[in-house]
Design an enzyme around this catalytic site. Structure first.
Site, PDB file in Angstrom:
ATOM      1  CG  PHE A 118      14.085  23.585 -38.826  1.00 51.41           C
ATOM      2  CD1 PHE A 118      15.422  23.126 -38.509  1.00 51.41           C
ATOM      3  CD2 PHE A 118      13.993  24.873 -39.008  1.00 51.41           C
ATOM      4  CE1 PHE A 118      16.576  23.707 -38.883  1.00 51.41           C
ATOM      5  CE2 PHE A 118      15.411  25.779 -39.286  1.00 51.41           C
ATOM      6  CZ  PHE A 118      16.497  25.110 -39.172  1.00 51.41           C
ATOM      7  CG  ASN A 162      18.502  17.599 -40.585  1.00 53.37           C
ATOM      8  OD1 ASN A 162      17.599  17.506 -39.718  1.00 53.37           O
ATOM      9  ND2 ASN A 162      18.106  17.812 -41.914  1.00 53.37           N
ATOM     10  CB  CYS A 209      16.261  14.934 -43.362  1.00 50.45           C
ATOM     11  SG  CYS A 209      14.875  15.814 -43.885  1.00 50.45           S
TER      12      CYS A 209
END
Length: 449
Positions: A149, A208, A260
């Site tokens: 993360f 995400n 991402c």
């Protein structure tokens, strides 16, 4: 513990270096010999604040080294992290070929029981597919998931001071290995959440997608605010101070980008379609993001459409500040649209120019400073909120410009300061401030300016 990290991209470099800083002995592996040589000499191929210094320190104290010899690294390590790329596939999902190849390399090279930690972002169920590929290895390979993360620009802090650490394992043995690796952070009180592999894999995608959804939510709302004279900055404060909602990722702008959010939202769309579910929400998140970039570019084009040989100064190319990452950066689509409209484009970014040159139209002129970029411009378009853009002397900027249009694609400027020097200020989801209407130091609302 002796660890190997397969893949010296962004995630692998940051993770391997930080694991070494926790006291482990780490061998980082990459197939690119020139990259390995460069890293061994202390040269870091990506821009991430503090990373170069930390790599140099860990190499010097002997806890971190780089190699192209995956087999040797695997044999010498108890646990192997896989941090290779999982780019979008032509079908819309994730291309797992590099991940599977790395897992098979581990299986072939294993000279004893090993734990294989999947650090790459992968669709739910990937761990089980990896298990199938290593089950015939001569020694037991325990497969676990440990999603990252990391935010570009604050990645070292995110690793060393995490909001949480997620362990995904289907056996106690796998969880025990992960706890041992992260014990230094556990001892400091950082939260650990253990779950099965599939849940850990989905947790990464869900995080995400949630953040991307919040960005698209506020961006869609900004169009309504723009049309009715509301100020999206005031609105985001009004909703963000609600404890049920919170303020994070509610900043209107030109849309999300990076390695991402676009990839993971697209992968979720693909995964849902694979099980026969129409992804109304996630497909909408994508569409809003695309529209936001188009909308911003059209505003700039319309402002200078009647100006002969119109020139636009683009401030910022990287998808966010404090990185040189151009992957899926909003600037790419915006600049392509400006170029297609026949506008002359000069661009400046403190870190992203080298990567931008590989992706942007050939007619873009790259500059070494804000002043060079802005000289003769009919409009300024701010796409990345680098700190140096926020602190500019707007009286000096106005003198450099030919025109008077300033488009703040990140809502990061003090609107009053811009307008006070005779420039016309356009933001996202906020009322326009006409030339001369502002005053030095005015910020429009209490939040941002």
């Amino acid at each position: 513990m002796k660890l190997a990290v397969l893949g010296c991209g962004y995630v692998g470099l940051v993770s391997g270096t930080c694991l070494a800083a926790l006291g482990h002995h780490v061998v980082a592996v990459d197939v690119d010999a020139s990259r390995v040589k460069s890293l061994s000499e202390g040269h870091v191929p990506i821009y991430e604040p503090g990373l170069s210094e930390l790599i140099q320190a860990e190499v010097k104290n002997g806890r971190l080294r780089f190699t192209t010899d995956a087999e040797s690294a695997i044999k010498d390590s108890q646990t192997i992290f896989i941090a290779v790329g999982t780019p979008p596939s032509p079908a819309g999902g994730a291309d797992l070929s590099m991940l599977f190849a790395a897992a098979e390399t581990v299986a072939k090279a294993a000279n004893g029981p090993k734990t294989l930690v999947i650090k790459s972002t992968v669709p739910p169920g990937t761990g089980s597919k990896v298990v199938d590929r290593v089950k015939n290895a001569p020694h037991r390979i325990e497969v676990v998931n440990n999603p990252e993360f990391l935010r570009e620009g604050t990645a070292i802090q995110d690793f060393m001071q995490p909001d949480r650490i997620v362990f995904g394992a289907n056996t106690n043995a796998g969880l025990d290995v992960l706890r041992e690796i992260y014990q230094p952070l556990i001892d400091r009180g950082f939260a650990i959440f253990s779950m099965n592999r599939q849940s850990a894999e989905l947790t990464k995608f869900a995080a995400n997608a949630m953040l991307a959804m919040r960005i698209s939510f506020v961006n869609e709302l900004s169009l309504l605010a723009q049309s009715m004279g509301a100020d999206i900055e005031s609105v985001r404060i009004g909703i963000g101070t609600d404890k049920r909602i919170g303020p994070g990722f509610l900043k209107a702008g030109v849309g999300y980008g990076g390695s991402c959010f676009p990839k993971d939202v697209a992968a979720l769309v693909h995964e849902l379609k694979q099980i026969g579910v129409e992804p109304f929400l996630f497909a909408g998140v994508e569409k809003v993001n695309t529209r936001q970039k188009e909308w911003f570019a059209k505003r700039v084009i319309n402002a200078v459409k009647d100006v002969p040989n119109a020139q636009v100064a683009v401030w910022g190319l990287a998808f966010k500040s404090d990185t040189d990452d151009m992957r899926e950066a909003p600037s790419i689509d915006i600049i392509k649209q400006l170029a297609a409209a026949g506008l002359k484009i000069k661009a400046y970014d403190p870190q992203g120019t080298a990567n931008a040159k590989k992706l942007l139209p050939p007619q873009v002129q790259y500059c070494a400073s804000v002043a060079e970029c802005t000289t003769g411009a009919d409009a300024v378009a701010i796409i990345t909120d680098w700190p140096e853009f926020i602190t500019q002397d707007w009286a000096a900027i106005a003198k450099l410009m030919r025109g008077k249009h300033v488009f703040d694609g990140r809502n990061c400027l003090a609107s009053g300061k811009v307008a006070a020097v005779g420039l016309h200020y356009y933001a996202v989801g906020r009322p326009e401030v006409t030339a001369g209407a502002g005053r030095q130091g005015s910020i429009g609302v209490v939040s941002a300016g």
